[in-house]
Design a protein around this motif. Structure first.
Motif, PDB file in Angstrom:
ATOM      1  N   GLU A 146      26.222  30.326  30.778  1.00  0.00           N
ATOM      2  CA  GLU A 146      26.867  29.373  29.875  1.00  0.00           C
ATOM      3  C   GLU A 146      28.335  29.708  29.631  1.00  0.00           C
ATOM      4  N   SER A 147      28.651  30.985  29.431  1.00  0.00           N
ATOM      5  CA  SER A 147      30.023  31.383  29.115  1.00  0.00           C
ATOM      6  C   SER A 147      30.799  31.681  30.393  1.00  0.00           C
ATOM      7  N   ILE A 148      32.035  31.233  30.437  1.00  0.00           N
ATOM      8  CA  ILE A 148      32.871  31.441  31.614  1.00  0.00           C
ATOM      9  C   ILE A 148      33.778  32.667  31.471  1.00  0.00           C
ATOM     10  N   VAL A 149      33.765  33.302  30.305  1.00  0.00           N
ATOM     11  CA  VAL A 149      34.720  34.372  30.016  1.00  0.00           C
ATOM     12  C   VAL A 149      34.579  35.544  30.989  1.00  0.00           C
ATOM     13  N   LEU A 150      33.392  36.154  31.050  1.00  0.00           N
ATOM     14  CA  LEU A 150      33.208  37.318  31.913  1.00  0.00           C
ATOM     15  C   LEU A 150      33.321  36.968  33.405  1.00  0.00           C
ATOM     16  N   PRO A 151      32.774  35.834  33.884  1.00  0.00           N
ATOM     17  CA  PRO A 151      33.002  35.480  35.292  1.00  0.00           C
ATOM     18  C   PRO A 151      34.478  35.361  35.647  1.00  0.00           C
ATOM     19  N   VAL A 152      35.281  34.771  34.749  1.00  0.00           N
ATOM     20  CA  VAL A 152      36.715  34.645  35.006  1.00  0.00           C
ATOM     21  C   VAL A 152      37.383  36.013  35.026  1.00  0.00           C
ATOM     22  N   ILE A 153      36.979  36.884  34.100  1.00  0.00           N
ATOM     23  CA  ILE A 153      37.551  38.238  34.070  1.00  0.00           C
ATOM     24  C   ILE A 153      37.211  38.976  35.363  1.00  0.00           C
ATOM     25  N   CYS A 154      35.965  38.866  35.803  1.00  0.00           N
ATOM     26  CA  CYS A 154      35.536  39.553  37.025  1.00  0.00           C
ATOM     27  C   CYS A 154      36.325  39.092  38.236  1.00  0.00           C
ATOM     28  N   ILE A 155      36.385  37.774  38.434  1.00  0.00           N
ATOM     29  CA  ILE A 155      37.053  37.262  39.626  1.00  0.00           C
ATOM     30  C   ILE A 155      38.560  37.452  39.544  1.00  0.00           C
ATOM     31  N   SER A 156      39.127  37.475  38.330  1.00  0.00           N
ATOM     32  CA  SER A 156      40.572  37.695  38.176  1.00  0.00           C
ATOM     33  C   SER A 156      40.945  39.131  38.487  1.00  0.00           C
ATOM     34  N   VAL A 157      40.204  40.072  37.894  1.00  0.00           N
ATOM     35  CA  VAL A 157      40.498  41.492  38.118  1.00  0.00           C
ATOM     36  C   VAL A 157      40.307  41.861  39.585  1.00  0.00           C
ATOM     37  N   THR A 158      39.176  41.454  40.163  1.00  0.00           N
ATOM     38  CA  THR A 158      38.904  41.784  41.552  1.00  0.00           C
ATOM     39  C   THR A 158      39.883  41.076  42.481  1.00  0.00           C
ATOM     40  N   GLY A 159      40.201  39.799  42.180  1.00  0.00           N
ATOM     41  CA  GLY A 159      41.137  39.053  43.017  1.00  0.00           C
ATOM     42  C   GLY A 159      42.531  39.656  43.009  1.00  0.00           C
ATOM     43  N   LEU A 160      43.026  40.019  41.832  1.00  0.00           N
ATOM     44  CA  LEU A 160      44.348  40.643  41.744  1.00  0.00           C
ATOM     45  C   LEU A 160      44.371  41.990  42.457  1.00  0.00           C
ATOM     46  N   TYR A 161      43.303  42.742  42.298  1.00  0.00           N
ATOM     47  CA  TYR A 161      43.204  44.049  42.948  1.00  0.00           C
ATOM     48  C   TYR A 161      43.191  43.890  44.465  1.00  0.00           C
ATOM     49  N   LEU A 162      42.419  42.919  44.954  1.00  0.00           N
ATOM     50  CA  LEU A 162      42.341  42.683  46.389  1.00  0.00           C
ATOM     51  C   LEU A 162      43.661  42.155  46.932  1.00  0.00           C
ATOM     52  N   LEU A 163      44.311  41.262  46.176  1.00  0.00           N
ATOM     53  CA  LEU A 163      45.614  40.746  46.595  1.00  0.00           C
ATOM     54  C   LEU A 163      46.641  41.866  46.690  1.00  0.00           C
ATOM     55  N   GLY A 164      46.651  42.750  45.695  1.00  0.00           N
ATOM     56  CA  GLY A 164      47.570  43.887  45.743  1.00  0.00           C
ATOM     57  C   GLY A 164      47.290  44.802  46.921  1.00  0.00           C
ATOM     58  N   THR A 165      46.010  44.981  47.238  1.00  0.00           N
ATOM     59  CA  THR A 165      45.652  45.813  48.391  1.00  0.00           C
ATOM     60  C   THR A 165      46.157  45.200  49.688  1.00  0.00           C
ATOM     61  N   ILE A 166      46.035  43.876  49.815  1.00  0.00           N
ATOM     62  CA  ILE A 166      46.484  43.204  51.037  1.00  0.00           C
ATOM     63  C   ILE A 166      48.012  43.247  51.151  1.00  0.00           C
ATOM     64  N   VAL A 167      48.702  42.958  50.045  1.00  0.00           N
ATOM     65  CA  VAL A 167      50.166  42.880  50.074  1.00  0.00           C
ATOM     66  C   VAL A 167      50.794  44.252  50.275  1.00  0.00           C
ATOM     67  N   PHE A 168      50.387  45.216  49.466  1.00  0.00           N
ATOM     68  CA  PHE A 168      51.009  46.534  49.526  1.00  0.00           C
ATOM     69  C   PHE A 168      50.405  47.417  50.621  1.00  0.00           C
ATOM     70  N   GLY A 169      49.146  47.129  50.995  1.00  0.00           N
ATOM     71  CA  GLY A 169      48.536  47.912  52.068  1.00  0.00           C
ATOM     72  C   GLY A 169      49.092  47.555  53.422  1.00  0.00           C
ATOM     73  N   ASP A 170      49.355  46.258  53.628  1.00  0.00           N
ATOM     74  CA  ASP A 170      49.992  45.754  54.837  1.00  0.00           C
ATOM     75  C   ASP A 170      49.342  46.300  56.109  1.00  0.00           C
ATOM     76  N   ARG A 171      50.006  47.214  56.795  1.00  0.00           N
ATOM     77  CA  ARG A 171      49.540  47.702  58.092  1.00  0.00           C
ATOM     78  C   ARG A 171      48.209  48.436  57.992  1.00  0.00           C
ATOM     79  N   GLU A 172      48.042  49.270  56.974  1.00  0.00           N
ATOM     80  CA  GLU A 172      46.791  50.012  56.824  1.00  0.00           C
ATOM     81  C   GLU A 172      45.610  49.065  56.582  1.00  0.00           C
ATOM     82  N   PHE A 173      45.839  48.027  55.773  1.00  0.00           N
ATOM     83  CA  PHE A 173      44.768  47.062  55.501  1.00  0.00           C
ATOM     84  C   PHE A 173      44.374  46.322  56.776  1.00  0.00           C
ATOM     85  N   THR A 174      45.373  45.880  57.546  1.00  0.00           N
ATOM     86  CA  THR A 174      45.096  45.160  58.795  1.00  0.00           C
ATOM     87  C   THR A 174      44.349  46.051  59.779  1.00  0.00           C
ATOM     88  N   ARG A 175      44.769  47.304  59.889  1.00  0.00           N
ATOM     89  CA  ARG A 175      44.112  48.228  60.811  1.00  0.00           C
ATOM     90  C   ARG A 175      42.677  48.506  60.397  1.00  0.00           C
TER      91      ARG A 175
END
Length: 231
Positions: free
Chosen positions: A194-223
């Motif tokens: 029923e509540s969207i609060v925790l699902p939004v927090i989960c997908i936001s935290v994980t999404g930002l973390y994954l985005l940062g890993t892709i952007v700053f990881g660059d070559r290591e992430f691709t490899r």
């Protein structure tokens, strides 16, 4: 030459997978290559783990036997003492959870990231099972499982900071947590949560973390993606 950080051995063959635990190998640093170059002509020094493996197999069979006997006893007690409340189902789920966890950790058949990923999935299954057999009040989906997902994000962050030199080895674990976050959000749109609060927090935290890993990881992430998925 590559090195298995899980087994702490050097593999001289041209392979990307450890012959002992089957986890993905890491490339040796230049200093490590120079120090071990003198031994490269002698072949791969694989340790003999057969005796240790036999002991582990015996211990796990003994534990499995004791768990089965204990659960049969629990079912009998449940049937004759409190037949209206099947609490023995919860003890059975807990034993399956414990045994599965021990099998995966003691056999060393994968790296730590894969083991932690399985542990997260087993914990989610355990919490949902307890919720289901106690009347399905929904607390597992509303609170417990989102909490496990956020805890998984914290574990990945801690491991990457602890092992900065090989942080990319935990990328697959982060992707798994991302999939679980999407699943929780999907349950909200399906009306299960029923509540969207925790699902939004989960997908936001994980999404930002994954985005940062892709952007700053660059070559290591691709490899790492190429090594894991062979693309």
């Amino acid at each position: 030459m590559n090195k298995c950080r899980n087994c702490n051995i050097v593999v001289y063959d041209e392979t990307d997978v450890c012959p002992l635990c089957h986890s993905v190998l890491d490339e040796l640093e230049e200093e490590e290559r120079e120090a071990l170059a003198v031994f490269s002509e002698k072949g791969s020094p694989y340790p003999d783990i057969r005796r240790k493996t036999r002991r582990i197999h015996f211990a796990m069979r003994l534990i499995l036997f004791l768990f089965i006997v204990a659960e049969v006893a629990m079912i009998a007690i449940n049937y004759f003492a409190t037949p209206k409340v099947w609490w023995s189902a919860i003890t059975g789920i807990a034993m399956i959870y414990s045994y599965s966890s021990m099998v995966y950790w003691m056999h060393r058949d994968a790296g730590y990231a894969a083991k932690i990923g399985l542990q997260i999935c087993l914990t989610i299954g355990l919490l949902f099972g307890i919720d289901y057999f106690t009347g399905m009040y929904g607390w597992s989906l509303r609170w417990a499982i989102p909490g496990i997902i956020l805890f998984g994000d914290a574990i990945v962050f801690f491991l990457m900071m602890l092992n900065r030199q090989h942080w990319y080895s935990y990328t697959l674990l982060l992707l798994l947590i991302g999939i679980l976050s999407i699943g929780i959000m999907g349950l909200y749109f399906m009306g299960t949560i029923e509540s969207i609060v925790l699902p939004v927090i989960c997908i936001s935290v994980t999404g930002l973390y994954l985005l940062g890993t892709i952007v700053f990881g660059d070559r290591e992430f691709t490899r790492e993606m190429k090594r894991r998925f062979h693309v």
